[in-house]
Design an enzyme around this catalytic site. Structure first.
Site, PDB file in Angstrom:
ATOM      1  N   ASP A   1       0.843  -1.206   0.000  1.00  0.00           N
ATOM      2  CA  ASP A   1       0.000   0.000   0.000  1.00  0.00           C
ATOM      3  C   ASP A   1       0.877   1.254   0.000  1.00  0.00           C
ATOM      4  OD1 ASP A   1      -2.674   1.023   0.022  1.00  0.00           O
ATOM      5  OD2 ASP A   1      -2.315   1.722   2.063  1.00  0.00           O
TER       6      ASP A   1
ATOM      7  N   MET B   1     -24.648   4.348 -11.235  1.00  0.00           N
ATOM      8  CA  MET B   1     -23.191   4.480 -11.368  1.00  0.00           C
ATOM      9  C   MET B   1     -22.797   5.957 -11.453  1.00  0.00           C
ATOM     10  SD  MET B   1     -20.799   2.353 -11.344  1.00  0.00           S
ATOM     11  CE  MET B   1     -19.118   2.012 -11.692  1.00  0.00           C
TER      12      MET B   1
ATOM     13  N   SER C   1     -15.732  -1.612 -17.967  1.00  0.00           N
ATOM     14  CA  SER C   1     -15.152  -2.715 -17.195  1.00  0.00           C
ATOM     15  C   SER C   1     -14.438  -3.724 -18.086  1.00  0.00           C
ATOM     16  CB  SER C   1     -16.246  -3.418 -16.387  1.00  0.00           C
ATOM     17  OG  SER C   1     -17.327  -3.737 -17.227  1.00  0.00           O
TER      18      SER C   1
ATOM     19  N   HIS D   1     -11.833   2.979 -14.526  1.00  0.00           N
ATOM     20  CA  HIS D   1     -12.806   1.939 -14.171  1.00  0.00           C
ATOM     21  C   HIS D   1     -13.091   1.953 -12.676  1.00  0.00           C
ATOM     22  CE1 HIS D   1     -13.691  -2.638 -13.710  1.00  0.00           C
ATOM     23  NE2 HIS D   1     -14.801  -1.928 -13.739  1.00  0.00           N
TER      24      HIS D   1
ATOM     25  N   GLU E   1      -9.199   1.536 -11.468  1.00  0.00           N
ATOM     26  CA  GLU E   1      -8.196   1.158 -12.467  1.00  0.00           C
ATOM     27  C   GLU E   1      -8.084   2.305 -13.468  1.00  0.00           C
ATOM     28  OE1 GLU E   1      -8.086  -3.548 -13.391  1.00  0.00           O
ATOM     29  OE2 GLU E   1      -9.996  -2.620 -13.840  1.00  0.00           O
TER      30      GLU E   1
ATOM     31  N   ASN F   1     -10.948  -7.612 -13.908  1.00  0.00           N
ATOM     32  CA  ASN F   1     -11.914  -8.507 -14.556  1.00  0.00           C
ATOM     33  C   ASN F   1     -11.228  -9.624 -15.333  1.00  0.00           C
ATOM     34  OD1 ASN F   1     -14.404  -7.629 -13.640  1.00  0.00           O
ATOM     35  ND2 ASN F   1     -14.439  -5.922 -15.064  1.00  0.00           N
TER      36      ASN F   1
END
Length: 427
Positions: free
Chosen positions: A9, A37, A142, A163, A175, A213
């Site tokens: 992190d 969204m 996505s 994303h 992302e 994904n």
């Protein structure tokens, strides 16, 4: 693993900070496509201090987006995390619109319309014509290739992927996808904006499914194989939840939406036919054809009732078992350990490929993407840390044991080399 997580992190934050030097300041943002969204993205931006225009072509879309933002802000007030005055301030920072009138002043536009390449290309080309020359365009897709979407644009250097994960206010990961023509400034500005929104950005290169994904679909591929062998999905969910996942694959499929999974699987099969194309009908096909789309319409692998707090509660539905009988190719006895291996080997193997293909720069970024994006069990540290914990040579031997299941279970040549020479992903 948890110490490694903390260090990863820190690495991620350091990396994101390097982009600050060339990033442009985002004073005004915009989101295209309101709805749940778009409303979530608008809420996230406004609540962290960046005003945002929220555009939709339909009045009901705008209303849905505003309702979502109001609900999330109201929730913060109810928990004492925000004053009513701050809520009012955040709500006025979301400016709904059905025209491009004020888009001339926007620094970044997040496109969040329907997941269809043609529609996205039309919308992106349209908005490019009304924003200033150096405005950044970002697509919240996505699975659709950023290079493909960029073909519709005159200034592809100002275009990236951004994303967000659902629900936007809960999921820490964003992302940021670099296309072939995306400039460093476009990537840096998008990273800085994601940080300003309180998110953890991971920069990845373009490919079908990007990082998260692309890695998640092989995991569902393992789930599909288990169902084909007649294994009870409730048992699979329990085993994977005990392993450390926040929810098992059947429940996750219902939460994400069976239709979303069905579409995504087809995109991934087209992108990686050698290992992600499926023969015959699968559980997702059966559910999709029966219009069991998951939580969104009350029936998927499970059926959903509303509990006392108004939240959807899953219950066993005998009809789901009836439907799944049609896809069982053979009855096979599997242990709980087999279930874990069926699911985890393809996920880990695809993460290895993402690192080898340069989709993601470092093992730390790959692992953090999975922890923040799909809830990979944090105490296991991520897919690559998990391989290190099992032992690289032991993991390769384990994968070879399941070789009959197909290409998703096949170790890469480089992983075999690492196993032979005693290398690890970390340390």
């Amino acid at each position: 693993s948890l110490i490694g997580l903390f260090l990863n992190d820190q690495d991620l934050k350091k990396k994101a900070k390097q982009y600050d030097e060339i990033a442009k300041d985002v004073k005004l943002a915009a989101v295209l496509g309101a709805g749940i969204m778009g409303g979530g993205i608008a809420y996230q931006s406004a609540s962290k201090g960046t005003p945002i225009l929220m555009k939709d072509i339909r009045e009901e879309g705008i209303q849905m987006g505003l309702a979502e933002a109001s609900k999330l802000l109201g929730g913060r007030v109810a928990k004492g995390r925000m004053t009513p005055a701050k809520m009012a301030e955040a709500l006025t920072a979301i400016r709904p619109t059905m025209s491009y009138g004020d888009f001339g002043a926007v620094d970044i536009v997040v496109e969040a319309v329907v997941e269809n390449p043609k529609v996205k290309q039309i919308v992106l080309a349209e908005v490019e014509g009304v924003v200033k020359e150096d405005a950044i365009l970002a697509s919240n897709t996505s699975t659709i290739s950023i290079n493909l979407l960029a073909k519709a644009l005159k200034r592809p250097e100002n275009f990236v992927g951004m994303h967000f994960f659902n629900p936007v206010h809960m999921m820490p990961l964003v992302e940021v996808i670099r296309g072939e023509k995306s400039s460093d400034v476009a990537v840096a500005t998008t990273v800085a904006y994601a940080k300003k929104m309180g998110k953890t950005p991971v920069v990845v290169n373009d490919c079908p499914g990007f990082l998260v994904n692309r890695v998640l679909f092989p995991y569902f591929g393992g789930f599909s194989k288990l169902l084909g062998f007649g294994v009870d999905f409730v048992r699979i969910d329990k085993v994977m939840e005990k392993f450390g996942w926040p929810m098992g694959p059947a429940y996750l499929s219902d939460v994400v939406g069976v239709d979303t999974g069905h579409h995504g699987r087809d995109v991934m099969a087209e992108g990686f036919p050698d290992r992600m194309a499926v023969e015959g009908r699968t559980a997702v096909d059966v559910m999709y054809e029966a219009n069991r789309l998951g939580q969104k319409n009350g029936k998927g692998f499970y059926a959903y009732e509303t509990d006392k707090r108004g939240k959807p509660k899953k219950v066993i539905d005998p009809q789901a078992y009836e439907l799944l009988k049609s896809i069982v190719t053979e009855q096979r006895e599997v242990t709980d350990e087999d279930i874990i291996n069926f699911m985890m080997i393809p996920l880990c193997m695809e993460t290895v490929r993402c690192l080898e293909d340069g989709i993601v720069d470092t093992a730390a970024e790959a692992d953090m993407g999975l922890i923040y994006g799909i809830g990979f069990p944090p105490f296991r540290g991520g897919a690559l840390r998990y391989i290190d914990t099992v032992g690289v040579a032991e993991f390769v031997a384990l994968a070879d044991k399941y070789a009959e299941l197909g290409a998703l279970y096949t170790p890469t040549a480089k992983l075999r080399e690492m196993a032979a020479s005693g290398q690890k992903f970390f340390g």
